[in-house]
Design a protein around this motif. Structure first.
Motif, PDB file in Angstrom:
ATOM      1  N   ILE A 150       0.838  -1.205   0.000  1.00  0.00           N
ATOM      2  CA  ILE A 150       0.000   0.000   0.000  1.00  0.00           C
ATOM      3  C   ILE A 150       0.870   1.251   0.000  1.00  0.00           C
ATOM      4  CG2 ILE A 150      -1.613   1.359   1.393  1.00  0.00           C
ATOM      5  CD1 ILE A 150      -2.935  -1.208   2.261  1.00  0.00           C
ATOM      6  N   ALA A 151       1.931   1.255   0.831  1.00  0.00           N
ATOM      7  CA  ALA A 151       2.833   2.410   0.882  1.00  0.00           C
ATOM      8  C   ALA A 151       3.523   2.621  -0.454  1.00  0.00           C
ATOM      9  CB  ALA A 151       3.870   2.205   1.992  1.00  0.00           C
ATOM     10  N   ARG A 152       3.917   1.529  -1.108  1.00  0.00           N
ATOM     11  CA  ARG A 152       4.580   1.645  -2.405  1.00  0.00           C
ATOM     12  C   ARG A 152       3.629   2.218  -3.458  1.00  0.00           C
ATOM     13  NH1 ARG A 152       5.525  -1.019  -7.135  1.00  0.00           N
ATOM     14  NH2 ARG A 152       3.887  -2.537  -6.687  1.00  0.00           N
ATOM     15  N   GLN A 153       2.383   1.727  -3.452  1.00  0.00           N
ATOM     16  CA  GLN A 153       1.406   2.223  -4.413  1.00  0.00           C
ATOM     17  C   GLN A 153       1.099   3.701  -4.170  1.00  0.00           C
ATOM     18  OE1 GLN A 153       0.209   0.727  -7.016  1.00  0.00           O
ATOM     19  NE2 GLN A 153       1.078  -1.302  -6.655  1.00  0.00           N
ATOM     20  N   ASN A 154       0.994   4.093  -2.878  1.00  0.00           N
ATOM     21  CA  ASN A 154       0.753   5.507  -2.566  1.00  0.00           C
ATOM     22  C   ASN A 154       1.905   6.381  -3.012  1.00  0.00           C
ATOM     23  OD1 ASN A 154      -1.751   5.067  -1.430  1.00  0.00           O
ATOM     24  ND2 ASN A 154      -0.981   4.858   0.648  1.00  0.00           N
ATOM     25  N   ARG A 211       1.643   6.796  -6.678  1.00  0.00           N
ATOM     26  CA  ARG A 211       0.546   7.710  -7.016  1.00  0.00           C
ATOM     27  C   ARG A 211       0.929   9.161  -6.760  1.00  0.00           C
ATOM     28  NH1 ARG A 211      -3.016  10.190  -4.090  1.00  0.00           N
ATOM     29  NH2 ARG A 211      -2.406   9.056  -2.203  1.00  0.00           N
ATOM     30  N   ILE A 212       1.581   9.426  -5.610  1.00  0.00           N
ATOM     31  CA  ILE A 212       1.993  10.796  -5.290  1.00  0.00           C
ATOM     32  C   ILE A 212       3.019  11.298  -6.296  1.00  0.00           C
ATOM     33  CG2 ILE A 212       3.223  12.193  -3.569  1.00  0.00           C
ATOM     34  CD1 ILE A 212       1.931  10.421  -1.406  1.00  0.00           C
ATOM     35  N   GLN A 260       2.563  14.483  -8.734  1.00  0.00           N
ATOM     36  CA  GLN A 260       3.505  15.598  -8.743  1.00  0.00           C
ATOM     37  C   GLN A 260       4.012  15.869 -10.162  1.00  0.00           C
ATOM     38  OE1 GLN A 260       4.293  17.583  -6.085  1.00  0.00           O
ATOM     39  NE2 GLN A 260       5.291  18.842  -7.628  1.00  0.00           N
ATOM     40  N   LYS A 261       4.308  14.811 -10.894  1.00  0.00           N
ATOM     41  CA  LYS A 261       4.752  14.982 -12.281  1.00  0.00           C
ATOM     42  C   LYS A 261       3.671  15.621 -13.129  1.00  0.00           C
ATOM     43  CE  LYS A 261       8.145  11.231 -12.448  1.00  0.00           C
ATOM     44  NZ  LYS A 261       8.503   9.945 -13.083  1.00  0.00           N
ATOM     45  N   ARG A 262       2.415  15.222 -12.886  1.00  0.00           N
ATOM     46  CA  ARG A 262       1.318  15.806 -13.647  1.00  0.00           C
ATOM     47  C   ARG A 262       1.170  17.295 -13.350  1.00  0.00           C
ATOM     48  NH1 ARG A 262      -3.669  17.375 -13.009  1.00  0.00           N
ATOM     49  NH2 ARG A 262      -3.605  16.912 -10.767  1.00  0.00           N
TER      50      ARG A 262
END
Length: 286
Positions: A197-201, A204-205, A209-211
């Motif tokens: 879950i931490a890796r997926q979050n 996602r973050i 940020q890139k977007r």
């Protein structure tokens, strides 16, 4: 070696379901299910299968080999569902049970990463071999049961013998050992789940940020383009103003263009050297 066409090619969902239904009907017959020899068992399963799918090219050995694969995957799915139900009931994890079970199924090593034979599972899930008992000892991650070993040279490990309706139940472990094993497995699984879950979050973050950075860069580029076009248009207008021929115009029109030219000069001097250079224009107004 027989070609894929001669052996029937890839198995369809209908064939898998028909095989499971035939296996269930023959092996769980209350009259003969526990007394048949393997050879006769697969003859009957093949006959039942051909009644459901006439003119099928599948042989008895093909059905036995396919059942070996389905049996292994559905046993893993049974254990994965049991683990997910245990975690859900104990309050350790409130995630959807099917999602939790799919994660456990993929983490047990070997085979597919996701369970896809749900139609077959609906056929066999209530028989003794696949019934789910949530309070049973947990399956250890990446531990392969001895009965699933594919490296043994014993004739008893052939596809035929593994599918016999008569199987010995493994000896249950002690209560203390089961409790310690369950606690260790639960902690290990929860740790891996939280890490995922931490890796997926984190992913996602990072993507968000890139977007946002991309949007800021696009807006900045659009602003620079607009400013460039505005200045270019202003310069063109200023050149036209400075080149305007006023010799044939009335005094009022000449005065208008004179003021326009003065504005052009004021802008140009302000941009080049600063406001102090416009003093001589202000003096001309007095």
């Amino acid at each position: 070696m027989a070609s894929s066409i001669e052996t029937g090619g890839a198995w369809s969902t209908m064939e898998d379901v028909s095989l499971c239904e035939a296996w269930l009907r023959v092996c769980h017959c209350p009259m003969t299910g526990n007394e048949m020899k393997i050879f006769h068992m697969w003859k009957k399963i093949h006959a039942e299968f051909c009644e459901k799918i006439p003119d099928s090219p599948r042989t008895e050995m093909a059905l036995s080999s396919r059942w070996k694969l389905l049996n292994k995957e559905m046993a893993k799915w049974r254990d994965a569902l049991a683990k997910a139900m245990n975690l859900y009931r104990s309050g350790e994890n409130r995630t959807n049970e099917l999602i939790q079970a799919q994660m456990w199924f993929g983490a047990t090593g070997g085979g597919k990463k996701r369970f896809t034979h749900h139609e077959c599972w609906e056929v066999v899930k209530y028989c003794k071999r696949f019934i789910i008992i949530p309070t049973s000892p947990d399956v250890v991650l990446n531990e392969t049961p001895l009965r699933d070993s594919t490296t043994s040279d014993s004739p008893l490990d052939s596809p035929m013998s593994e599918d016999s309706p008569i199987q010995k139940e493994p000896r249950p472990i002690g209560r203390k050992a089961a409790k310690a094993k369950k606690a260790g497995n639960s902690s290990n699984f929860n740790s891996k789940f939280l890490e995922e879950i931490a890796r997926q979050n984190s992913i996602r973050i990072e993507m968000e940020q890139k977007r946002q950075d991309m949007e800021v860069a696009i807006q900045a580029e659009q602003s620079r383009e607009k400013e460039y076009l505005r200045k270019k248009d202003q310069q063109r207008t200023d050149r036209e103003t400075m080149a305007m021929d006023t010799s044939h115009m009335s005094p009022e029109t000449k005065q208008y263009w004179k003021l326009e030219r003065r504005d052009v000069m004021r802008r140009r001097l302000f941009q080049d050297d600063g406001p102090s250079n416009t003093d001589w224009l202000n003096d001309q107004n007095h």
